[in-house]
Design an enzyme around this catalytic site. Sequence first.
Site, mmCIF file in Angstrom:
data_model
loop_
_atom_site.group_PDB
_atom_site.id
_atom_site.type_symbol
_atom_site.label_atom_id
_atom_site.label_comp_id
_atom_site.label_asym_id
_atom_site.label_seq_id
_atom_site.Cartn_x
_atom_site.Cartn_y
_atom_site.Cartn_z
ATOM 1 N N LYS A 53 0.836 -1.204 0.000
ATOM 2 C CA LYS A 53 0.000 0.000 0.000
ATOM 3 C C LYS A 53 0.870 1.253 0.000
ATOM 4 O O LYS A 53 0.590 2.217 -0.710
ATOM 5 C CB LYS A 53 -0.924 -0.004 1.232
ATOM 6 C CG LYS A 53 -2.048 -1.008 1.104
ATOM 7 C CD LYS A 53 -2.693 -1.331 2.435
ATOM 8 C CE LYS A 53 -3.553 -2.585 2.281
ATOM 9 N NZ LYS A 53 -3.941 -3.197 3.526
ATOM 10 N N GLN A 97 -5.224 -2.500 9.264
ATOM 11 C CA GLN A 97 -4.886 -3.785 8.656
ATOM 12 C C GLN A 97 -5.420 -4.931 9.518
ATOM 13 O O GLN A 97 -5.195 -4.968 10.726
ATOM 14 C CB GLN A 97 -3.355 -3.886 8.492
ATOM 15 C CG GLN A 97 -2.885 -5.125 7.777
ATOM 16 C CD GLN A 97 -3.368 -5.223 6.331
ATOM 17 O OE1 GLN A 97 -3.490 -4.223 5.631
ATOM 18 N NE2 GLN A 97 -3.670 -6.432 5.897
ATOM 19 N N ASP A 120 -11.889 0.967 3.229
ATOM 20 C CA ASP A 120 -12.091 -0.473 3.081
ATOM 21 C C ASP A 120 -13.542 -0.815 2.737
ATOM 22 O O ASP A 120 -13.835 -1.938 2.318
ATOM 23 C CB ASP A 120 -11.752 -1.173 4.413
ATOM 24 C CG ASP A 120 -10.404 -1.871 4.387
ATOM 25 O OD1 ASP A 120 -9.997 -2.327 3.307
ATOM 26 O OD2 ASP A 120 -9.770 -1.952 5.455
HETATM 27 N N1 GUN Z 1 -6.428 -8.008 5.525
HETATM 28 C C1 GUN Z 1 -6.624 -8.808 4.444
HETATM 29 N N2 GUN Z 1 -7.397 -8.181 3.526
HETATM 30 C C2 GUN Z 1 -7.693 -6.966 4.032
HETATM 31 C C3 GUN Z 1 -8.450 -5.864 3.551
HETATM 32 O O1 GUN Z 1 -9.029 -5.869 2.462
HETATM 33 N N3 GUN Z 1 -8.512 -4.782 4.383
HETATM 34 C C4 GUN Z 1 -7.890 -4.759 5.602
HETATM 35 N N4 GUN Z 1 -8.025 -3.650 6.341
HETATM 36 N N5 GUN Z 1 -7.184 -5.769 6.076
HETATM 37 C C5 GUN Z 1 -7.086 -6.861 5.297
#
Ligand code: GUN
Length: 288
Positions: A53, A97, A120
């Site tokens: 990211k 996360q 998200d």
């Molecule tokens: N962990 C695995 N996939 C995701 C996601 O799409 N968003 C977040 N915040 N954590 C994750």
Amino acid sequence: MAIIISGKDLAKSKKMKMAEEVKDFAHQYSRVPHLAVILVGEDPGSVSYVRGKEKACIEIGIQNTTIKKPDTIEEEELLTIITLLNEDASVDGILVQLPLPSHIHSERIIQAIRKDKDVDGFHRDNVAALYLKQPGIVSCTPKGILEMLDSISYELEGKRACVIGRSKIVGMPVAKLLLDQNATVTIVHSKTKHIEQVTKEADVVIAAVGKPRFVRADMIKEGAVVIDVGVNRDPLTNKLCGDVDFDQVVSKVSYISKVPGGVGPMTISCLMENTIECFLKHMEEEHD
Ligand code: GUN
């Protein structure tokens, strides 16, 4: 032989377009979109996602703040950080996360994020908007999957789609998006009997089950389209692998995505898109 749907290439061209847009924002609004990411602990998968990211933010010109905390953090402290980010007008998007350590109520944390900064798309109002077909933030992986199907101009109307897995993050929302495109959707899961009978009837299979090479060639119809959402470690080689036994399935299908280089990069580029969407909304509100 199947055509590979390269999420990596698609994401790359999306990111290039976004980089141009962000350059214009810097002139027009005197600031750029800002994404804050909270990483708790040192789970290797999570660390690698967060790095991806950060890299994408740099490529596009999005401002990024990563807040790293040990896995011993108290829930209250995490909530305080979210409150500060919610109130910070320079922050457009907040992402925590997942997964979080087991002593923390993930749902309480996720729902504490302001819905207009919920990049998200996990806030209950954004989830509700998806199911009610109202404007809202659509979560990144399901959005990326639909874009992959769109990239091959695949007509979903009237097709049979099978989603393997019923998670809140992928299975359920992608099923809704497929339904919105007039596909006939079946969700199969760990309690489904004879999964292969359902998958074999499907024109499109979305594998989001989290089991290495779960989908074998004998579960798939000739000429089907297969999207692999899995991010697993091969128990033998410890290499990254998907939910689909790619080597078996590739010779039977018309289109297939790979792991790595498939859904993962699309999830990240959709996250960048959602951050820009939140930024533009904030700019509109500022100028009202
Ligand atoms: N962990 C695995 N996939 C995701 C996601 O799409 N968003 C977040 N915040 N954590 C994750």
